[in-house]
Design an enzyme around this catalytic site. Structure first.
Site, PDB file in Angstrom:
ATOM      1  N   SER A  51       0.829  -1.209   0.000  1.00  0.00           N
ATOM      2  CA  SER A  51       0.000   0.000   0.000  1.00  0.00           C
ATOM      3  C   SER A  51       0.861   1.255   0.000  1.00  0.00           C
ATOM      4  O   SER A  51       0.503   2.254  -0.624  1.00  0.00           O
ATOM      5  CB  SER A  51      -0.965   0.005   1.186  1.00  0.00           C
ATOM      6  OG  SER A  51      -0.265  -0.127   2.408  1.00  0.00           O
ATOM      7  N   GLU A  52       2.013   1.238   0.700  1.00  0.00           N
ATOM      8  CA  GLU A  52       2.947   2.360   0.652  1.00  0.00           C
ATOM      9  C   GLU A  52       4.387   1.879   0.756  1.00  0.00           C
ATOM     10  O   GLU A  52       4.677   0.846   1.361  1.00  0.00           O
ATOM     11  CB  GLU A  52       2.684   3.377   1.785  1.00  0.00           C
ATOM     12  CG  GLU A  52       1.562   4.343   1.513  1.00  0.00           C
ATOM     13  CD  GLU A  52       0.301   4.017   2.276  1.00  0.00           C
ATOM     14  OE1 GLU A  52      -0.684   4.753   2.136  1.00  0.00           O
ATOM     15  OE2 GLU A  52       0.302   2.988   2.990  1.00  0.00           O
ATOM     16  N   THR A  53       5.264   2.687   0.170  1.00  0.00           N
ATOM     17  CA  THR A  53       6.716   2.524   0.277  1.00  0.00           C
ATOM     18  C   THR A  53       7.290   3.890   0.613  1.00  0.00           C
ATOM     19  O   THR A  53       6.867   4.903   0.050  1.00  0.00           O
ATOM     20  CB  THR A  53       7.316   2.019  -1.050  1.00  0.00           C
ATOM     21  OG1 THR A  53       6.757   0.737  -1.358  1.00  0.00           O
ATOM     22  CG2 THR A  53       8.833   1.899  -0.968  1.00  0.00           C
TER      23      THR A  53
END
Length: 283
Positions: A51-53
């Site tokens: 979902s996020e990096t």
């Protein structure tokens, strides 16, 4: 740049907002993002398929301990909750030494964010809401249609924008939240978080689910930014106490727990986090 000319950079994958490893929301953290373009960061975030990096960089503000850039698979966010806690955990465990005892100060697109730490659970100071108002009648009808609910079942709905453009929807009970089978096409490009109160006898006071548009509508396992906005909204309205626990990710097989506390220092959004992968990534 060819693969041969790239260099190894320290990399962690952190499970955030759960005391049980692999039951929260995973985050990829590149601890040395220097020299990478925004385009390259976006490519990597798309590739990790999380979902996020995040990418950690030296701060440009002397009050900050580090700077972070936060990417989903398709866009950059000025702020997000689980990337904030996960990045702080990775930075601390890789040897980061905060300037201020008991606090980490993160610089991000939304400004400076303070993160409490005592060696255990981390908690970030909720950023201010930049849009905070009830939705209009037409949008409330769309929300009821998208959630497949009678409009009368929506107790309240509000814009809760603190980076991501969330809309919060309050239902009468956690059971209603867990039973939702939304019409994602009807939701369009809205980012919607739904919350309802649990009865007694559970380890959480509220149940939360969040739905995020994109190439395919996704349900997020645990969402710090939405819970930050929802806490401000519910506490302001007298619908939640100044300290509570929210559960999220239940229908996805996760065990997310978000710890909310409002005190003289602000509103704090906390959660446990565990580093599950340590290594390097070649970039």
């Amino acid at each position: 740049m060819t693969f041969e000319t790239m260099r190894n950079r320290p990399f962690h994958q952190v499970d955030v907002f759960s005391g049980q490893a692999y039951r929260g929301n995973p985050l990829a953290v590149v601890l040395d993002g220097e020299g990478l373009t925004g385009e390259r960061m976006q490519q990597v975030a798309n590739w990790t398929n999380l979902s996020e990096t995040t990418f950690l960089l030296p701060p440009t503000d002397p009050r900050a301990d580090y700077r972070v850039r936060i990417f989903t698979g398709s866009e950059e966010f000025p702020f997000a909750g689980h990337p904030t806690l996960g990045s702080a955990r990775a930075w601390l465990e890789s040897g980061g030494n905060p300037r201020e005892e008991g606090y980490v100060v993160q610089e991000c697109g939304a400004g400076l964010v303070r993160i409490r730490h005592d060696g255990g659970r981390l908690a970030f100071a909720a950023p201010p809401l930049t849009r905070y108002e009830p939705v209009d009648a037409a949008l409330q009808r769309q929300l009821a249609l998208a959630l497949r609910l009678p409009e009368a079942d929506i107790v309240a709905a509000s814009w809760l924008v603190n980076g991501p453009e969330w809309i919060g929807v309050l239902l009468r009970s956690a059971g209603q939240v867990l039973a939702l089978e939304p019409d994602l096409a009807a939701m369009g490009d809205l980012k919607v978080g739904v919350i309802g109160a649990h009865g007694r006898g559970t380890d959480a006071d509220f149940e939360v689910r969040t739905f995020i548009p994109g190439d395919a509508m996704l349900e997020d396992p645990v969402t710090g930014s939405f819970n930050a906005g929802a806490a401000q909204w519910l506490i302001d309205a007298g619908r939640a106490p100044s300290e509570y626990v929210a559960a999220q990710g239940t229908v996805l097989g996760r065990a997310g727990r978000i710890h909310i506390k409002a005190d003289s220092g602000g509103l704090w959004v906390g959660g446990d986090s565990t580093i599950c992968i340590r290594g390097t990534v070649r970039l």
